[in-house]
Design a protein around this motif. Sequence first.
Motif, PDB file in Angstrom:
ATOM      1  N   ARG A  10     -19.016 -38.150 -83.520  1.00  0.00           N
ATOM      2  CA  ARG A  10     -18.475 -38.539 -84.980  1.00  0.00           C
ATOM      3  C   ARG A  10     -18.031 -37.591 -85.992  1.00  0.00           C
ATOM      4  NH1 ARG A  10     -20.666 -44.050 -87.497  1.00  0.00           N
ATOM      5  NH2 ARG A  10     -19.398 -44.325 -89.315  1.00  0.00           N
ATOM      6  N   GLU A  11     -19.137 -36.758 -85.867  1.00  0.00           N
ATOM      7  CA  GLU A  11     -19.135 -35.527 -86.947  1.00  0.00           C
ATOM      8  C   GLU A  11     -18.081 -34.596 -86.664  1.00  0.00           C
ATOM      9  OE1 GLU A  11     -22.164 -34.177 -84.066  1.00  0.00           O
ATOM     10  OE2 GLU A  11     -21.846 -36.042 -85.231  1.00  0.00           O
ATOM     11  N   LEU A  12     -17.420 -34.542 -85.457  1.00  0.00           N
ATOM     12  CA  LEU A  12     -16.411 -33.555 -85.008  1.00  0.00           C
ATOM     13  C   LEU A  12     -15.143 -34.279 -84.880  1.00  0.00           C
ATOM     14  CD1 LEU A  12     -18.283 -31.544 -82.152  1.00  0.00           C
ATOM     15  CD2 LEU A  12     -18.081 -30.884 -84.578  1.00  0.00           C
ATOM     16  N   HIS A  38     -15.687 -49.170 -78.655  1.00  0.00           N
ATOM     17  CA  HIS A  38     -16.885 -48.416 -79.400  1.00  0.00           C
ATOM     18  C   HIS A  38     -17.145 -48.553 -80.824  1.00  0.00           C
ATOM     19  CE1 HIS A  38     -20.192 -45.543 -80.153  1.00  0.00           C
ATOM     20  NE2 HIS A  38     -20.493 -45.501 -78.833  1.00  0.00           N
ATOM     21  N   PRO A  39     -18.165 -48.952 -81.569  1.00  0.00           N
ATOM     22  CA  PRO A  39     -18.208 -48.963 -82.716  1.00  0.00           C
ATOM     23  C   PRO A  39     -17.842 -47.650 -83.762  1.00  0.00           C
ATOM     24  CG  PRO A  39     -20.342 -49.031 -82.289  1.00  0.00           C
ATOM     25  CD  PRO A  39     -19.318 -49.175 -80.628  1.00  0.00           C
ATOM     26  N   ASP A  40     -17.838 -46.441 -83.163  1.00  0.00           N
ATOM     27  CA  ASP A  40     -17.549 -45.081 -83.590  1.00  0.00           C
ATOM     28  C   ASP A  40     -16.193 -44.745 -83.329  1.00  0.00           C
ATOM     29  OD1 ASP A  40     -19.865 -44.921 -84.839  1.00  0.00           O
ATOM     30  OD2 ASP A  40     -20.653 -43.817 -83.329  1.00  0.00           O
ATOM     31  N   PHE A  41     -15.317 -45.419 -82.613  1.00  0.00           N
ATOM     32  CA  PHE A  41     -13.971 -45.106 -82.213  1.00  0.00           C
ATOM     33  C   PHE A  41     -13.036 -45.088 -83.460  1.00  0.00           C
ATOM     34  CE2 PHE A  41      -9.585 -46.188 -81.425  1.00  0.00           C
ATOM     35  CZ  PHE A  41      -9.109 -45.240 -80.162  1.00  0.00           C
ATOM     36  N   ASN A  42     -12.402 -43.902 -83.342  1.00  0.00           N
ATOM     37  CA  ASN A  42     -11.180 -43.568 -84.455  1.00  0.00           C
ATOM     38  C   ASN A  42      -9.959 -43.064 -83.841  1.00  0.00           C
ATOM     39  OD1 ASN A  42      -9.846 -42.450 -86.501  1.00  0.00           O
ATOM     40  ND2 ASN A  42     -11.465 -41.018 -87.309  1.00  0.00           N
ATOM     41  N   LYS A  43      -9.093 -43.886 -84.103  1.00  0.00           N
ATOM     42  CA  LYS A  43      -7.680 -43.636 -83.409  1.00  0.00           C
ATOM     43  C   LYS A  43      -7.160 -42.338 -83.703  1.00  0.00           C
ATOM     44  CE  LYS A  43      -4.049 -45.400 -86.389  1.00  0.00           C
ATOM     45  NZ  LYS A  43      -2.892 -46.084 -86.316  1.00  0.00           N
ATOM     46  N   ASP A  44      -7.555 -41.772 -84.903  1.00  0.00           N
ATOM     47  CA  ASP A  44      -7.191 -40.307 -85.121  1.00  0.00           C
ATOM     48  C   ASP A  44      -8.149 -39.320 -84.366  1.00  0.00           C
ATOM     49  OD1 ASP A  44      -5.101 -41.064 -86.666  1.00  0.00           O
ATOM     50  OD2 ASP A  44      -6.261 -41.331 -88.238  1.00  0.00           O
ATOM     51  N   ALA A  45      -9.024 -39.602 -83.571  1.00  0.00           N
ATOM     52  CA  ALA A  45     -10.197 -38.707 -83.022  1.00  0.00           C
ATOM     53  C   ALA A  45      -9.472 -37.771 -81.936  1.00  0.00           C
ATOM     54  CB  ALA A  45     -11.234 -39.397 -82.410  1.00  0.00           C
TER      55      ALA A  45
END
Length: 145
Positions: A10-12, A38-45
């Motif tokens: 997440r932090e990266l 996954h709860p930490d999924f971010n489409k911009d990751a």
Amino acid sequence: MIKLTFKIIRELNLIVEYYQGDITVHDIIRNKKATIQHPDFNKDANVVLDLRDANVMLKKDDMQTLVTFFKSNSEFQGDKKAVYLTSKPQEVVNTMLFSLKVGEFSIKPQTVSTIEAAVAFMHIDGLDAIRLDAILGELKGISQL
């Protein structure tokens, strides 16, 4: 034996995926569905996909199946970089074809053969080759000393 696993850092703002064994289009889709749940999924990751230990077994229509899956799921259409880490010519061809077919997304893809090249392309503060190698080692199940 196949192994499909991922880790969200997440932090990266980074998702690292590891594939091992004979992988089908259905395996890839199953892993992607698990990732977006996954709860930490971010489409911009940003995403690093390590395919070096995999044999991606795509049949004639599988590339279109994969492209259709990605195009029909807005979770994959973020503003990000995707690096495909591979060591086999066939995976280079597959990743480049896939990148061309989903070209209208705001994803910036790159196919590389070394961890150093993956890190250089990503250009993320806090991510270096040692850290990415450790993350991949964890996903492979290799303990880091």
